[in-house]
Design an enzyme around this catalytic site. Structure first.
Site, short mmCIF file in Angstrom:
data_model
loop_
_atom_site.label_atom_id
_atom_site.label_comp_id
_atom_site.label_asym_id
_atom_site.label_seq_id
_atom_site.Cartn_x
_atom_site.Cartn_y
_atom_site.Cartn_z
CB SER A 110 -0.88 -0.07 1.23
OG SER A 110 -1.04 1.18 1.81
CB SER A 111 0.42 4.64 -1.37
OG SER A 111 -0.85 4.89 -0.81
CB CYS A 112 0.33 3.69 4.26
SG CYS A 112 0.33 1.95 4.62
CE1 TYR A 139 -1.99 -3.26 6.07
CE2 TYR A 139 -1.61 -1.08 5.16
CZ TYR A 139 -2.10 -2.36 5.03
OH TYR A 139 -2.71 -2.75 3.85
CE LYS A 143 0.09 -4.86 3.31
NZ LYS A 143 -0.32 -6.10 2.64
CG HIS A 182 -9.41 2.04 3.44
ND1 HIS A 182 -9.60 0.71 3.15
CD2 HIS A 182 -8.14 2.13 3.93
CE1 HIS A 182 -8.51 0.03 3.43
NE2 HIS A 182 -7.61 0.86 3.91
N1 LIG Z 1 -8.40 -1.36 0.33
C1 LIG Z 1 -7.50 -0.50 -0.11
O1 LIG Z 1 -7.76 0.71 -0.30
C2 LIG Z 1 -6.10 -0.95 -0.46
C3 LIG Z 1 -5.24 -0.01 -0.99
C4 LIG Z 1 -3.95 -0.38 -1.32
C5 LIG Z 1 -3.55 -1.69 -1.09
N2 LIG Z 1 -4.39 -2.60 -0.57
C6 LIG Z 1 -3.84 -3.95 -0.33
O2 LIG Z 1 -4.61 -4.97 -0.92
C7 LIG Z 1 -4.60 -6.14 -0.09
C8 LIG Z 1 -6.02 -6.59 0.17
O3 LIG Z 1 -6.75 -5.52 0.79
P1 LIG Z 1 -8.35 -5.52 0.89
O4 LIG Z 1 -8.75 -4.09 0.97
O5 LIG Z 1 -8.92 -6.40 -0.17
O6 LIG Z 1 -8.58 -6.18 2.33
P2 LIG Z 1 -9.87 -6.93 2.86
O7 LIG Z 1 -11.08 -6.53 2.10
O8 LIG Z 1 -9.87 -6.76 4.34
O9 LIG Z 1 -9.57 -8.46 2.53
C9 LIG Z 1 -8.55 -9.16 3.14
C10 LIG Z 1 -8.70 -10.65 2.87
O10 LIG Z 1 -7.68 -11.33 3.62
C11 LIG Z 1 -8.26 -12.44 4.28
N3 LIG Z 1 -7.55 -12.76 5.51
C12 LIG Z 1 -7.21 -11.91 6.51
N4 LIG Z 1 -6.59 -12.57 7.49
C13 LIG Z 1 -6.53 -13.88 7.11
C14 LIG Z 1 -6.01 -15.06 7.72
N5 LIG Z 1 -5.41 -15.03 8.89
N6 LIG Z 1 -6.13 -16.23 7.04
C15 LIG Z 1 -6.75 -16.26 5.83
N7 LIG Z 1 -7.26 -15.17 5.21
C16 LIG Z 1 -7.14 -14.01 5.85
C17 LIG Z 1 -9.68 -12.01 4.58
O11 LIG Z 1 -10.46 -13.14 4.83
P3 LIG Z 1 -11.92 -13.07 5.49
O12 LIG Z 1 -12.82 -12.77 4.34
O13 LIG Z 1 -12.11 -14.39 6.10
O14 LIG Z 1 -11.87 -11.94 6.50
C18 LIG Z 1 -10.04 -11.24 3.30
O15 LIG Z 1 -10.49 -12.13 2.31
C19 LIG Z 1 -3.83 -5.74 1.17
O16 LIG Z 1 -2.52 -6.23 1.09
C20 LIG Z 1 -3.81 -4.25 1.15
O17 LIG Z 1 -2.63 -3.73 1.72
C21 LIG Z 1 -5.68 -2.27 -0.25
#
Ligand SMILES: NC(=O)c1ccc[n+]([C@@H]2O[C@H](COP(=O)([O-])OP(=O)(O)OC[C@H]3O[C@@H](n4cnc5c(N)ncnc54)[C@H](OP(=O)(O)O)[C@@H]3O)[C@@H](O)[C@H]2O)c1
Length: 310
Positions: A110-112, A139, A143, A182
């Site tokens: 992530s950009s953070c 966090y 990362k 967010h």
């Molecule tokens: N959202 C943003 O704005 C954003 C921006 C930049 C980068 N990202 C990056 O994209 C990635 C995904 O983000 P997201 O926003 O999609 O997050 P999210 O919606 O919270 O999804 C995270 C996923 O990880 C799974 N998970 C978490 N802990 C786990 C564990 N212990 N065992 C198995 N599965 C697990 C969750 O499963 P459950 O469904 O069971 O909870 C969920 O499917 C991250 O690396 C994040 O840094 C996100």
């Protein structure tokens, strides 16, 4: 072997905002062998079980979209969980992939990860050039460790494990729980509820001046496919849309879309966050990748999904 429609792809975190978009996108593109597994069957913080699973399915490619993720409130108040869970999930997956013979992996950051007061737009080389934003340092450190792990494995084991660093994302299946979301889904939820309850104002955290770049999540899924196909020299690649506005600007945009006039009250006791986080995307462009979806189009799809889930 390069990516093809019969490649075995393990997608970790397929139920999340990013993972569900990647799964839908790859299925639509006719990739036939996408492996997913729910958290109840495989908790990715468990090293032994993660290694066993990867050895068993022997994927050609791995995408890590599983992580502990949240907005400013969650990052600030659950730092222990953010550092522990992210370090465990990514370390287990990267090492287990190496042991299972996986040559290409995408780790999403992530950009953070970049310093709070970074020169803008942020180039990949600015990593570790200054202090991190305090609210999400746990966090960010996790990362950065994942990125350094990929770099080390690439160097020592001759792999191509790459880290795509996306800007703020939004899209279907986002988290709208105000404590954990967010800023953008939080604004959608607050403005929608204000309209429903005939309210004249909403509260915005901080002073509303923080600038954020925003990208529709399917564009990241497209980037994942693009970069799985490409052999890259670089491990860290920024993924951005180039579209930027202030938090207040986004609140105005959503209010307009929903046809409501609102007053914004700024809660200055709450953090404003990093002043600006715009990514320099010259590197991804030099490989031939660019984001495509406009905010207006992405918002309409996202809002339809938000209403369906009401
Ligand atoms: N959202 C943003 O704005 C954003 C921006 C930049 C980068 N990202 C990056 O994209 C990635 C995904 O983000 P997201 O926003 O999609 O997050 P999210 O919606 O919270 O999804 C995270 C996923 O990880 C799974 N998970 C978490 N802990 C786990 C564990 N212990 N065992 C198995 N599965 C697990 C969750 O499963 P459950 O469904 O069971 O909870 C969920 O499917 C991250 O690396 C994040 O840094 C996100």
């Amino acid at each position: 072997m390069g990516l093809n429609k019969n490649s075995k792809i393990f997608l970790a975190g397929h139920n999340g905002l990013v993972g569900s978009s990647i799964l839908k996108y790859f299925k639509e593109k006719q990739y036939k062998k996408i492996f997913t597994i729910g958290r109840s069957k495989l908790d990715l913080t468990n090293q032994l079980k993660t290694e066993k699973y990867l050895k068993y399915i022997k994927p050609d490619f791995v995408i890590i979209a599983a992580a502990k993720v949240g907005g400013i409130y969650a990052n600030q108040n659950f730092k222990a969980e953010f550092i522990y869970k992210n370090l465990m999930i990514q370390t287990n997956l990267i090492h287990a992939s190496y042991k299972a013979g996986v040559k290409k992996l995408i780790f999403l950051g992530s950009s953070c990860i970049y310093p709070k007061y970074c020169k803008q737009p942020i180039k990949e080389e600015y990593l570790l050039s200054g202090k991190l934003e305090k609210t999400n340092d746990a966090y960010a450190i996790a990362k950065i460790a994942g990125l350094k792990m990929c770099e080390a494995y690439n160097q020592q084991y001759k792999l191509n494990y790459i880290c795509l660093m996306p800007t703020n994302l939004y899209g279907p299946n986002d988290n709208y729980d105000l404590k954990f979301s967010h800023f953008f889904p939080a604004l959608i939820s607050k403005i929608y509820n204000a309209k429903l309850k005939n309210k004249k104002f909403i509260k915005i955290w901080g002073n509303g001046t923080a600038k954020r770049e925003l990208m529709y999540v399917d564009d990241l899924s497209n980037a994942c496919e693009f970069f799985l196909k490409k052999k890259t020299k670089h491990t860290l690649i920024n993924i951005g849309s180039g579209y930027e506005d202030t938090v207040t600007g986004y609140a105005n945009f959503i209010s307009k879309k929903l046809g409501i006039k609102l007053k914004f009250i700024y809660d200055k006791n709450k953090p404003t966050g990093t002043p600006r986080k715009k990514l320099n995307t010259n590197l991804s462009k030099s490989y031939g990748w660019e984001s495509k979806t406009s905010l207006s189009k992405g918002f309409d799809i996202t809002f339809r999904n938000f209403m369906k889930k009401k």
